[in-house]
Enzyme design. Structure first.
Site, short mmCIF file in Angstrom:
data_model
loop_
_atom_site.label_atom_id
_atom_site.label_comp_id
_atom_site.label_asym_id
_atom_site.label_seq_id
_atom_site.Cartn_x
_atom_site.Cartn_y
_atom_site.Cartn_z
N HIS A 1 3.47 -2.69 13.25
CA HIS A 1 4.68 -3.39 13.70
C HIS A 1 5.06 -4.56 12.78
O HIS A 1 6.18 -5.02 12.80
CB HIS A 1 4.58 -3.81 15.16
CG HIS A 1 3.72 -5.02 15.42
ND1 HIS A 1 2.37 -4.96 15.55
CD2 HIS A 1 4.04 -6.33 15.57
CE1 HIS A 1 1.90 -6.16 15.76
NE2 HIS A 1 2.89 -7.03 15.78
N HIS B 1 -2.14 -4.94 9.08
CA HIS B 1 -1.06 -5.92 8.92
C HIS B 1 -1.18 -6.73 7.63
O HIS B 1 -0.22 -6.88 6.88
CB HIS B 1 -1.04 -6.90 10.10
CG HIS B 1 -0.87 -6.26 11.45
ND1 HIS B 1 -0.13 -5.13 11.63
CD2 HIS B 1 -1.32 -6.60 12.68
CE1 HIS B 1 -0.15 -4.79 12.92
NE2 HIS B 1 -0.87 -5.67 13.57
C1 BG6 Z 1 -1.74 -6.29 17.04
C2 BG6 Z 1 -3.20 -6.58 17.23
O1 BG6 Z 1 -1.57 -5.22 16.15
O2 BG6 Z 1 -1.09 -7.45 16.52
C3 BG6 Z 1 -3.38 -7.79 18.16
O3 BG6 Z 1 -3.84 -5.45 17.78
C4 BG6 Z 1 -2.59 -8.96 17.66
O4 BG6 Z 1 -4.76 -8.11 18.29
C5 BG6 Z 1 -1.15 -8.58 17.38
O5 BG6 Z 1 -2.64 -9.97 18.68
C6 BG6 Z 1 -0.42 -9.71 16.70
O6 BG6 Z 1 0.95 -9.36 16.58
P1 BG6 Z 1 2.07 -10.50 16.46
O7 BG6 Z 1 3.32 -9.73 16.26
O8 BG6 Z 1 2.02 -11.28 17.74
O9 BG6 Z 1 1.68 -11.34 15.28
#
Ligand code: BG6
Length: 508
Positions: free
Chosen positions: A202, A264
């Site tokens: 994402h 990520h």
């Molecule tokens: C997710 C992880 O992919 O991303 C989580 O599994 C994490 O552990 C989250 O909290 C963080 O996403 P964002 O968009 O809040 O930075």
């Protein structure tokens, strides 16, 4: 029951001239009609992220009127009971000003629930009967544990539900090692052609992440200095204040390396380090990202002690509230040595980046929530003034979306005293404070429309695991247990050492 119809519209769009054109598209037309099936429909991902994203798309008239959403899970809910649950959970996620009951009611007309066990092949035959003979695009969103991915794909195929143009969406992490990722990819690939597989990360749906590509490839300004010789080092930080919430059972087997860094942070690194793609399309962009992953210098054996830091949070305070140590979280082993924090010094063995370290860090229960990329330039080659500070470019993804460039400027008045000042671009303000789309909104529309530019290709995921696996093995072989850090701090003490030994400092 999910409705039928609308297929002619879909055919026209799929075989016609419409294509998403990428980042600069100001408005996108209504997406094509589809059946969106969400496996793991009662889980946090579905209720906290996917349904709120679909609700926003519905509210903004981005979904085709015939698009239907079917949540699938084992718990026995009636359609109405599931809709009530979904409304409660979505209401808590959507900004108060964006949520209203009327809009929810019209959204709920799209929303149905089907009780099934994704591990049971017989349940897929029932699902096929339930769906009937719709020719609309089916999107299977696997918001489940990766251990179910292979079974679901083969059960879909056996029930005749996987034929084109059906698409499958897999949530990260894909597997827990290179071997398991390969097995999942092979099983999925036996059923769905690669262009129908959407491996979601994402972070790639976040506006500022896409802006990174705009910044680099739509502005001639940065390219000449975007390389060794001008850049001293790069920092990529994703810091969270949240703990593991209700996800202890998953997280305790994953840890920060598999949950965040393997996907990520490496994706962010790829976007900073990749060469300009020939075109802005799925294959060209992903070809360039794979080249970066393949150029990562391996970290193995004793190198892990020098180039990585693992940490685990102990009890502390977040926002003035006491929070427990990680090993006291729900569904976490009391002797757990899973890392909730990881930092790594990464080197990229290619012409552009030789000798430029990339420092990556991510962790839970840290002092503040922030995701940012810092490009630290080298100082000027010949110093004319008493004061001097090398330029920094900061790209902040959250909490606010900002790009700021730190420059040296003369302090007003007598003499020649310099101070650092900032050229600061707040992206929300620059675009008239329009509501910023959540990453899942953008990515779900891309899946419906079949655009995989912002999704991970099979070889990309495997290249990331190829680099991560030796680190995991090195930790295991040299028993590098995680260093404790109090919740609400900046991470383990050893974190500072990773940079300070080279005379560098983490951004505050
Ligand atoms: C997710 C992880 O992919 O991303 C989580 O599994 C994490 O552990 C989250 O909290 C963080 O996403 P964002 O968009 O809040 O930075």
């Amino acid at each position: 029951m999910i409705g039928q119809g609308g297929c002619s519209n879909f055919v026209v769009i799929l075989h016609g001239t419409y294509r998403r054109t990428g980042l600069t598209e100001p408005e996108s037309p209504l997406s094509i009609p589809c059946d969106m099936l969400v496996f793991g429909g009662t889980g946090d991902l579905a209720l906290h992220k996917l349904l709120p994203a679909l609700y926003h798309l519905h509210r903004d008239a981005r979904l085709h009127r015939d698009t239907r959403i079917l949540a699938l899970a084992r718990t026995s809910y009636s359609r109405e009971a599931y809709q009530n649950l979904a409304e409660r959970r979505c209401r808590a996620q959507v900004a108060r000003s964006d949520f209203n009951h009327e809009t929810w009611r019209s959204f709920a007309e799209r929303l149905d629930y089907f009780v099934m066990d994704a591990a049971q092949s017989a349940d897929f035959s029932k699902l096929a009967r339930h769906l009937g003979n719709s020719e609309r695009v089916r999107v299977y969103y696997l918001a489940t544990a990766p251990s179910l991915f292979q079974d679901i794909a083969s059960h879909l195929a056996n029930a005749g539900l996987a034929t084109a143009p059906a698409r499958i969406v897999l949530e990260k992490p894909i597997g827990h090692s290179l071997e398991s990722a390969r097995a999942i990819n092979a099983a999925i690939g036996a059923v769905f052609d690669e262009h129908r597989v959407f491996r979601i990360d994402h972070y790639l749906g976040k506006e500022t992440v896409q802006n990174l590509m705009a910044l680099r490839f739509a502005n001639a300004l940065f390219e000449p200095v975007w390389r060794a010789g001008y850049i001293d080092h790069v920092q990529i930080s994703v810091c969270e204040t949240l703990g593991v919430e209700n996800r202890g059972a998953y997280y305790d087997h994953a840890g920060a390396m598999r949950d965040m860094l393997q996907n990520h942070l490496l994706q962010l690194l790829c976007l900073v380090a990749m060469e300009a793609p020939v075109r802005f399309d799925a294959e060209s962009v992903r070809n360039e990202k794979v080249k970066v992953l393949e150029a990562l210098k391996p970290i193995s054996g004793l190198d892990v002690q020098d180039k990585t830091v693992r940490g685990q949070y102990t009890a502390g305070k977040i926002g003035g509230q006491d929070v427990p140590a990680y090993y006291f979280e729900k569904n976490v082993d009391n002797d757990s040595d899973t890392e909730t924090f990881v930092a790594v010094q990464v080197e990229i063995d290619n012409w552009r980046w030789a000798g430029v370290p990339f420092y990556l860090r991510t962790g839970k229960r840290l002092a503040r929530k922030t995701s940012e990329i810092l490009i630290q330039f080298k100082p000027v080659p010949h110093r004319l003034f008493a004061e001097g500070q090398a330029n920094q470019l900061l790209i902040r993804l959250q909490p606010e979306e900002r790009i700021s460039l730190q420059l040296m400027a003369k302090h007003p008045g007598k003499g020649m005293h310099l101070n650092p000042v900032e050229l600061d671009l707040n992206l929300a303000n620059a675009f008239n404070k329009q509501r910023r789309w959540d990453a899942y909104e953008r990515l779900l529309l891309d899946v419906i429309e079949g655009d995989s530019t912002l999704f991970m290709r099979r070889d990309e995921v495997e290249a990331a695991w190829s680099w991560v696996d030796p680190i995991l093995q090195g930790w295991h072989q040299h028993y590098q247990s995680p260093r404790p850090y109090p919740a609400g701090s900046d991470g383990p003490e050893q974190l500072q050492h990773l940079l300070e030994r080279h005379g560098r400092h983490w951004a505050e």
